[in-house]
Scaffold this active site. Structure first.
Site, mmCIF file in Angstrom:
data_model
loop_
_atom_site.group_PDB
_atom_site.id
_atom_site.type_symbol
_atom_site.label_atom_id
_atom_site.label_comp_id
_atom_site.label_asym_id
_atom_site.label_seq_id
_atom_site.Cartn_x
_atom_site.Cartn_y
_atom_site.Cartn_z
ATOM 1 N N LYS A 82 -43.619 18.346 -19.970
ATOM 2 C CA LYS A 82 -44.422 19.166 -20.891
ATOM 3 C C LYS A 82 -45.914 18.950 -20.644
ATOM 4 O O LYS A 82 -46.690 19.909 -20.612
ATOM 5 C CB LYS A 82 -44.096 18.801 -22.344
ATOM 6 C CG LYS A 82 -42.721 19.236 -22.804
ATOM 7 C CD LYS A 82 -42.454 18.722 -24.220
ATOM 8 C CE LYS A 82 -41.022 19.010 -24.658
ATOM 9 N NZ LYS A 82 -40.715 18.449 -25.987
ATOM 10 N N HIS B 7 -37.317 3.163 -28.369
ATOM 11 C CA HIS B 7 -35.965 3.562 -28.776
ATOM 12 C C HIS B 7 -35.509 2.805 -30.016
ATOM 13 O O HIS B 7 -35.854 1.656 -30.222
ATOM 14 C CB HIS B 7 -34.924 3.436 -27.667
ATOM 15 C CG HIS B 7 -35.298 2.560 -26.527
ATOM 16 N ND1 HIS B 7 -35.481 1.229 -26.639
ATOM 17 C CD2 HIS B 7 -35.518 2.862 -25.223
ATOM 18 C CE1 HIS B 7 -35.793 0.728 -25.462
ATOM 19 N NE2 HIS B 7 -35.839 1.685 -24.586
HETATM 20 C C1 LIG Z 1 -43.735 -4.710 -26.713
HETATM 21 C C2 LIG Z 1 -43.109 -4.318 -28.041
HETATM 22 C C3 LIG Z 1 -44.191 -3.633 -28.876
HETATM 23 C C4 LIG Z 1 -41.910 -3.393 -27.816
HETATM 24 O O1 LIG Z 1 -41.456 -2.913 -29.059
HETATM 25 P P1 LIG Z 1 -39.909 -2.853 -29.470
HETATM 26 O O2 LIG Z 1 -39.842 -2.357 -30.868
HETATM 27 O O3 LIG Z 1 -39.290 -4.157 -29.127
HETATM 28 O O4 LIG Z 1 -39.235 -1.806 -28.517
HETATM 29 P P2 LIG Z 1 -39.320 -0.201 -28.481
HETATM 30 O O5 LIG Z 1 -37.943 0.322 -28.533
HETATM 31 O O6 LIG Z 1 -40.284 0.362 -29.459
HETATM 32 O O7 LIG Z 1 -39.934 0.053 -27.047
HETATM 33 C C5 LIG Z 1 -39.287 -0.391 -25.913
HETATM 34 C C6 LIG Z 1 -39.991 0.207 -24.742
HETATM 35 O O8 LIG Z 1 -41.379 -0.099 -24.826
HETATM 36 C C7 LIG Z 1 -41.896 -0.258 -23.518
HETATM 37 N N1 LIG Z 1 -42.614 -1.536 -23.521
HETATM 38 C C8 LIG Z 1 -42.101 -2.773 -23.547
HETATM 39 N N2 LIG Z 1 -43.094 -3.689 -23.554
HETATM 40 C C9 LIG Z 1 -44.257 -2.994 -23.528
HETATM 41 C C10 LIG Z 1 -45.639 -3.372 -23.512
HETATM 42 N N3 LIG Z 1 -46.031 -4.639 -23.521
HETATM 43 N N4 LIG Z 1 -46.575 -2.399 -23.473
HETATM 44 C C11 LIG Z 1 -46.220 -1.090 -23.438
HETATM 45 N N5 LIG Z 1 -44.921 -0.671 -23.450
HETATM 46 C C12 LIG Z 1 -43.960 -1.621 -23.505
HETATM 47 C C13 LIG Z 1 -40.725 -0.208 -22.546
HETATM 48 O O9 LIG Z 1 -40.757 1.059 -21.917
HETATM 49 C C14 LIG Z 1 -39.508 -0.353 -23.438
HETATM 50 O O10 LIG Z 1 -38.391 0.414 -23.063
HETATM 51 P P3 LIG Z 1 -37.587 0.204 -21.686
HETATM 52 O O11 LIG Z 1 -37.479 -1.290 -21.494
HETATM 53 O O12 LIG Z 1 -36.278 0.878 -21.891
HETATM 54 O O13 LIG Z 1 -38.440 0.861 -20.621
HETATM 55 C C15 LIG Z 1 -42.589 -5.567 -28.788
HETATM 56 O O14 LIG Z 1 -41.584 -6.180 -28.011
HETATM 57 C C16 LIG Z 1 -43.657 -6.560 -29.140
HETATM 58 O O15 LIG Z 1 -44.019 -7.441 -28.378
HETATM 59 N N6 LIG Z 1 -44.153 -6.478 -30.347
HETATM 60 C C17 LIG Z 1 -45.084 -7.401 -30.862
HETATM 61 C C18 LIG Z 1 -44.483 -8.010 -32.074
HETATM 62 C C19 LIG Z 1 -45.408 -8.916 -32.752
HETATM 63 O O16 LIG Z 1 -46.458 -9.302 -32.271
HETATM 64 N N7 LIG Z 1 -45.044 -9.280 -33.928
HETATM 65 C C20 LIG Z 1 -45.838 -10.136 -34.679
HETATM 66 C C21 LIG Z 1 -45.485 -10.241 -36.086
HETATM 67 S S1 LIG Z 1 -44.597 -8.916 -36.742
#
Ligand SMILES: CC(C)(COP(=O)(O)OP(=O)(O)OC[C@H]1O[C@@H](n2cnc3c(N)ncnc32)[C@H](O)[C@@H]1OP(=O)(O)O)[C@@H](O)C(=O)NCCC(=O)NCCS
Length: 114
Positions: A57, A99
């Site tokens: 898209k 996801h």
């Molecule tokens: C990186 C992070 C944001 C991913 O979020 P999530 O809810 O686990 O996963 P989602 O389903 O939203 O997203 C997964 C996708 O994000 C992408 N992804 C993973 N790590 C990433 C990063 N560091 N930056 C950008 N994209 C990222 C990938 O494409 C992944 O899918 P794939 O492995 O199938 O390709 C999460 O693991 C994270 O580190 N969050 C920080 C949490 C935190 O600091 N908490 C503190 C207190 S609450």
């Protein structure tokens, strides 16, 4: 300057193994094949599908036609998805995907570097 944006949401249970051949490039398929859990395989496929639709898209708005299996998305060392192909000179493409249990979503932005 932003030339195009795209978003797509995919219901995970619409995705099946047969579709993987139409969604994944050989490099992505190799990664997919090495995943152990079925749920992880499904979310990987669904996320790739949504992200590729979003890329199509966004490119379309930038007057570029691309096809799903020509798109390659690989994750870097920090698991961040990167668009490897197509790679147009002077265009920058940013992507993101997420996801949940039932749905996956993908987002893309195409920018001109000129
Ligand atoms: C990186 C992070 C944001 C991913 O979020 P999530 O809810 O686990 O996963 P989602 O389903 O939203 O997203 C997964 C996708 O994000 C992408 N992804 C993973 N790590 C990433 C990063 N560091 N930056 C950008 N994209 C990222 C990938 O494409 C992944 O899918 P794939 O492995 O199938 O390709 C999460 O693991 C994270 O580190 N969050 C920080 C949490 C935190 O600091 N908490 C503190 C207190 S609450």
């Amino acid at each position: 300057m932003i030339l195009g944006i795209g978003v797509d949401i995919c219901q995970n249970n619409r995705i099946n193994v047969e579709l993987s051949q139409r969604i994944l490039n050989e490099l992505e398929f190799e990664f997919y094949n090495n995943l152990k859990l079925d749920a992880r395989k499904t979310e990987y496929l669904s996320g790739r599908f949504a992200c590729k639709e979003a890329i199509i898209k966004a490119f379309s708005q930038a007057d570029k036609e691309v096809y799903m299996r020509d798109i390659i998305i690989l994750n870097d060392d920090l698991n961040r998805p990167q668009l490897i192909k197509p790679n147009f000179t002077n265009l920058k493409v940013s992507i993101s995907l997420s996801h949940e249990k039932d749905y996956s979503i993908g987002f893309a932005i195409v920018e001109s570097l000129d």
